[in-house]
Enzyme design. Structure first.
Site, PDB file in Angstrom:
ATOM      1  N   SER A 228       0.848  -1.191   0.000  1.00 36.59           N
ATOM      2  CA  SER A 228       0.000   0.000   0.000  1.00 36.59           C
ATOM      3  C   SER A 228       0.882   1.238   0.000  1.00 36.59           C
ATOM      4  CB  SER A 228      -0.896   0.003   1.226  1.00 36.59           C
ATOM      5  OG  SER A 228      -0.163   0.505   2.321  1.00 36.59           O
ATOM      6  N   LYS A 229       0.210   2.358  -0.155  1.00 35.01           N
ATOM      7  CA  LYS A 229       0.973   3.607  -0.306  1.00 35.01           C
ATOM      8  C   LYS A 229       1.275   4.282   1.023  1.00 35.01           C
ATOM      9  CE  LYS A 229      -1.782   4.591  -3.921  1.00 35.01           C
ATOM     10  NZ  LYS A 229      -2.643   5.299  -4.725  1.00 35.01           N
ATOM     11  N   ARG A 230       0.974   3.594   2.110  1.00 39.41           N
ATOM     12  CA  ARG A 230       1.121   4.237   3.414  1.00 39.41           C
ATOM     13  C   ARG A 230       2.473   4.939   3.610  1.00 39.41           C
ATOM     14  NH1 ARG A 230      -0.837  -0.470   7.047  1.00 39.41           N
ATOM     15  NH2 ARG A 230      -0.558  -1.373   5.007  1.00 39.41           N
TER      16      ARG A 230
END
Ligand code: GLU
Length: 441
Positions: A228-230
């Site tokens: 994910s882009k967290r």
């Protein structure tokens, strides 16, 4: 002849997983002296993002993944090949016309009632759907996963193949094109697996030879789950903007799900192609490890020669003259892991820093006074002299060497993290250095 394809839909940015698919497909073809095809799968016009196709081509070029053949699916629609294939399936009883053309296979197909309500209405126009048989086994041997994967067709949707506007869906276009383009090996992400039984049936009903099919592992987030882009970007463009070098990023991606026999980690695309072997596909899902990517990027920066490094810095170094860059580059080449760190380390060369007094140590006044006095008397402003007078000041005053130089560093640069301070002072020049010291003391 091994022929592979990268078949992105132009619906947004290419992510790290897409680059990996392209890279492995390229390597598989080229290792076997085969051909690599770029096929833009743009039959879903509603989801198309303007400029995405150009971006895909730009990125593949940047990474050296040069295709031998290029196709745009929507341009092939006119030729009628998809319609012809769909109509053949209808004629032979493997597909049927239907008014309802929902695109979500799961939603449309898993309800038997919905499916039956569409079938056998004897329509002669509308969308065309695959007539999935009941209770048959479909299977194939996945050449990445290394085992047979099978489904019971009772769990497979009656997928739409041709929409009422005449455009094929992915399921039909991919099978027709893989056959037409003589693709020998299909490589794609694991998330496409649910589509595979549909493709297997379409292949069979159209009488096509099944290519080898392989699904690449999911790339996992270090914090668990799918990537994910967290923490930073996962799009290729975003990662390049963050300061990763194309060569390092590509090298890192080589190892995201594949390993060479000899555990070598640093290699070029040519070397990767030469040693590529599908046996090297790993079965467990790789983790996108930024620390490792940072390390690898640092290795590539260090490997570059100074001129190459200066060229790499071009986009990061506006405001720096060529001459200044030449002086600074050797000081930071071994220190930075990402090009984007350049500014943080070096901004003080071209901008007067704001010095936060609270960063300075308790004896800073004494340290900085002594430094100013020592530097002031230098006639020949070079590293040797600067080293000498500053060390003398430390000794004469009984300062702690680390504390002294930290205060000097903060006063002159505004930060704790800089290239070696004495070298930096040489580059800054006497006037600027003394002026900055006076401001703080
Ligand atoms: N168009 C699909 C994508 O965007 C291709 C999947 C496949 O390779 O079959 O990834």
């Amino acid at each position: 002849m091994v022929r592979t394809r990268f078949a992105p839909s132009p619906t947004g940015n290419i992510h790290i997983g897409g680059l990996r698919t392209a890279l492995y497909a390229y390597a598989l073809a080229k290792h076997n002296k085969g051909e690599f095809i770029l096929r833009i799968e743009d039959t879903d016009k509603k989801r198309e993002v303007e400029g995405a196709t150009e971006k895909i081509k730009e990125l593949l070029n940047l990474f050296g993944l040069i295709w031998d053949e290029y196709f745009i699916q929507s341009e092939r629609v006119k030729s009628g090949i998809y319609k012809k294939a769909a109509e053949k399936l209808v004629k032979e009883g493997h597909a049927y016309y239907c008014q309802h053309e929902g695109r979500n296979a799961k939603k449309e197909g898993f309800s038997k009632e919905l499916r039956d309500s569409c079938r056998d209405k004897n329509l002669t126009s509308g969308a065309i759907k695959l007539r999935v048989p009941d209770n048959e086994k479909v299977s194939f041997k996945d050449f990445v996963v290394g085992k047979e994967i099978s489904w019971n067709t009772s769990d497979v949707a009656d997928a739409t193949l041709l929409k009422s506007d005449g455009f094929p869906t992915y399921h039909l276009a991919v099978v027709v094109d893989d056959n037409d383009m003589k693709v020998s090996h299909v490589l794609r992400g694991h998330d496409w697996m649910p589509s595979t039984p549909i493709h297997l049936l379409v292949h069979k009903y159209l009488g096509f030879k099944l290519p080898e099919i392989g699904h690449l592992t999911d790339i996992l987030d270090p914090e668990g789950g799918k990537l994910s882009k967290r923490k930073g970007s996962t799009s290729v463009e975003g990662l390049l903007k963050e300061g990763y070098l194309p060569s390092a990023l590509l090298n890192y991606v080589c190892l995201l799900g594949w390993a060479p026999k000899n555990n070598q980690e640093i290699f070029s695309l040519e070397e990767f192609v030469a040693m590529f072997d599908p046996k090297g596909f790993q079965k467990s899902n790789p983790v996108f490890d930024r620390a490792k990517l940072d390390w690898m990027n640092g290795e590539y920066i260090r490997k570059a020669d100074l001129e190459g490094f200066i060229r790499m810095l071009k986009s990061e170094s506006s405001g720096f003259s060529e001459e200044l860059l030449k002086k600074i580059a050797p000081l930071i080449k071994d220190r930075i892991k990402k090009l984007s760190e350049f500014g943080n380390y070096t901004r003080f060369f071209i901008e007067e820093p704001t010095v936060e007094k609270k960063l300075l140590g308790p004896n800073s006044k004494k340290h900085l006074e002594a430094a100013k006095k020592a530097l002031d008397k230098i006639k020949k402003w070079d590293l040797e002299e600067i080293n000498e007078v500053l060390m003398e000041a430390v000794k004469d005053n009984g300062f702690k060497i680390g504390d002294f130089f930290m205060d000097l560093r903060i006063a002159v640069t505004g930060t704790r993290f800089t290239p070696p301070i004495n070298d930096s002072i040489v580059i800054l020049g006497k006037d600027t250095t003394l002026k900055r010291l006076s401001k703080v003391t």
